[in-house]
Design a protein around this motif. Structure first.
Motif, PDB file in Angstrom:
ATOM      1  N   GLU A   1      45.752 -16.781  26.612  1.00 31.86           N
ATOM      2  CA  GLU A   1      46.042 -15.369  26.829  1.00 31.86           C
ATOM      3  C   GLU A   1      44.748 -14.706  27.290  1.00 31.86           C
ATOM      4  OE1 GLU A   1      47.180 -13.201  23.359  1.00 31.86           O
ATOM      5  OE2 GLU A   1      45.501 -13.918  22.132  1.00 31.86           O
TER       6      GLU A   1
ATOM      7  N   CYS B   1      43.850 -10.506  19.124  1.00 33.44           N
ATOM      8  CA  CYS B   1      44.149 -11.784  19.772  1.00 33.44           C
ATOM      9  C   CYS B   1      45.101 -12.607  18.898  1.00 33.44           C
ATOM     10  CB  CYS B   1      42.865 -12.563  20.062  1.00 33.44           C
ATOM     11  SG  CYS B   1      42.060 -13.279  18.623  1.00 33.44           S
TER      12      CYS B   1
ATOM     13  N   ILE C   1      42.839 -11.267  27.337  1.00 27.65           N
ATOM     14  CA  ILE C   1      42.774  -9.927  26.759  1.00 27.65           C
ATOM     15  C   ILE C   1      41.619  -9.164  27.403  1.00 27.65           C
ATOM     16  CG2 ILE C   1      42.442  -8.594  24.645  1.00 27.65           C
ATOM     17  CD1 ILE C   1      43.556 -10.981  23.101  1.00 27.65           C
TER      18      ILE C   1
ATOM     19  N   LYS D   1      46.809  -8.961  28.569  1.00 26.30           N
ATOM     20  CA  LYS D   1      46.953  -7.758  27.750  1.00 26.30           C
ATOM     21  C   LYS D   1      45.749  -6.852  28.010  1.00 26.30           C
ATOM     22  CE  LYS D   1      49.189 -10.420  24.063  1.00 26.30           C
ATOM     23  NZ  LYS D   1      49.084 -10.863  22.637  1.00 26.30           N
TER      24      LYS D   1
ATOM     25  N   ASN E   1      50.652 -13.263  30.550  1.00 26.81           N
ATOM     26  CA  ASN E   1      49.665 -13.632  29.522  1.00 26.81           C
ATOM     27  C   ASN E   1      48.459 -12.691  29.489  1.00 26.81           C
ATOM     28  OD1 ASN E   1      48.628 -14.477  31.990  1.00 26.81           O
ATOM     29  ND2 ASN E   1      47.535 -16.222  31.094  1.00 26.81           N
TER      30      ASN E   1
ATOM     31  N   GLU F   1      48.177  -6.562  33.962  1.00 28.95           N
ATOM     32  CA  GLU F   1      49.042  -6.822  32.815  1.00 28.95           C
ATOM     33  C   GLU F   1      50.522  -6.828  33.231  1.00 28.95           C
ATOM     34  OE1 GLU F   1      49.179  -5.081  28.329  1.00 28.95           O
ATOM     35  OE2 GLU F   1      49.553  -3.633  29.936  1.00 28.95           O
TER      36      GLU F   1
ATOM     37  N   LYS G   1      48.300   3.156  24.476  1.00 27.59           N
ATOM     38  CA  LYS G   1      48.587   3.138  25.906  1.00 27.59           C
ATOM     39  C   LYS G   1      49.445   4.351  26.281  1.00 27.59           C
ATOM     40  CE  LYS G   1      48.177  -1.853  26.412  1.00 27.59           C
ATOM     41  NZ  LYS G   1      48.793  -3.098  26.914  1.00 27.59           N
TER      42      LYS G   1
END
Length: 312
Positions: free
Chosen positions: A38, A86, A40, A65, A63, A58, A312
């Motif tokens: 992933e 994570c 991040i 973020k 995968n 994103e 967000k």
């Protein structure tokens, strides 16, 4: 949590022109080696378009973020933030300047598969300018001599860690006035020091200002060393002993006199001023060191967060 998924934490700060390239190169490499991951992105309060680029990526990649901190906290607090969200079985913070070859990610992942819980990458060679090299070498020598942690040759500021270490950092460590590397090195677990050569020609201008470097140096030193307090105690002990012996000596000279020592007796106000100035400076210096610890205690007991991740 997938049993072998790697969490890569990109430390983004004014990175709008680098994020896509970094992700593209890493995705290609890790897919070639069948490493699930992933990605991040933690934006450290950038004022450019970095976070929007991360949000757009994103939406395109499942995968990826993207997160943004409420202000610029510096990279170590971005790492703490990334570790808190994570989901991988292991994690590695990365920077966007490509000073660490991406092949090292695969090497460290394979070391982790073999059972290493903490892997500390460090540069064997460096081609920084003389000022940066001098500051870095001096800093790590002081840390290795006067603190309870030991850095590898050339120092280190990133790491590859197992989920067990991630959980300890998230649950046991208060991320304030410290650094991730210091806290990890203090845990033990027999860290594996992985040396690599930085690619030639990579001379990205550091976004760490002198003020940030000094703050980090102070935070890491005072959070991992009791040397200053012990130094003050020992200094005070010896100064008190010497002062006591001088009191006995001058009292004897005042009462009984001695022609042999006569010329050594201080005369006039100059000697008094020198003694007052010396001990005044010594007291202020000692109080300054104690104040550094007290200030950190004060910040700790307020229990403020070391970082804030914006919604967000």
């Amino acid at each position: 949590m997938e049993s072998k998924k790697l969490s890569l934490i990109l430390l983004s700060y004014y990175s709008e022109h680098r994020i896509l390239g970094v992700y593209s190169n890493i995705k290609k490499l890790l897919n070639e080696h069948n490493i699930p991951f992933e990605f991040i992105i933690v934006d450290d309060g950038s004022k450019d378009n970095s976070y929007q680029v991360a949000l757009d990526l994103e939406k395109q990649e499942p995968n990826v973020k993207a997160f943004q901190l409420s202000k610029n906290y510096t990279s170590h607090y971005s790492i703490f933030a990334g570790l808190s969200i994570c989901e991988g079985a292991c994690a590695l913070p990365i920077v966007d300047d490509e000073q660490q070859p991406y092949d090292t990610i695969v090497d460290m992942y394979n070391l982790w598969l073999k059972g290493e819980k903490i892997i500390i990458p460090h540069r064997i060679t460096r081609d920084d300018d003389w000022k940066s090299s001098l500051f870095s070498e001096t800093y790590y020598k002081i840390m290795n001599q006067l603190t309870e942690v030991q850095f590898p040759t050339g120092g280190a500021d990133l790491f590859f860690i197992d989920r067990e270490i991630i959980d300890i950092l998230n649950k046991k460590i208060h991320p304030i006035n410290t650094s991730t590397v210091i806290e990890i090195l203090r845990l033990g677990f027999n860290p594996y020091f992985y040396g690599y050569h930085r690619p030639l020609g990579v001379n990205e201008k550091s976004r760490w200002t002198l003020k940030k470097k000094i703050r980090l140096a102070k935070d890491t030193f005072f959070s991992s060393s009791s040397f200053p307090i012990k130094f003050i105690f020992n200094l005070g002990l010896w100064v008190s002993l010497i002062s006591f012996l001088l009191i006995i000596f001058y009292s004897y000279m005042k009462l009984f006199g001695d022609p042999y020592w006569g010329d050594m007796l201080p005369k006039g106000w100059t000697s008094i001023i020198l003694f007052i100035s010396f001990f005044g400076g010594l007291i202020l210096f000692s109080l300054g060191i104690i104040a550094e610890y007290i200030w950190r205690i004060f910040e700790e007991v307020k229990n403020r967060p070391g970082y804030i991740i914006k919604n967000k």
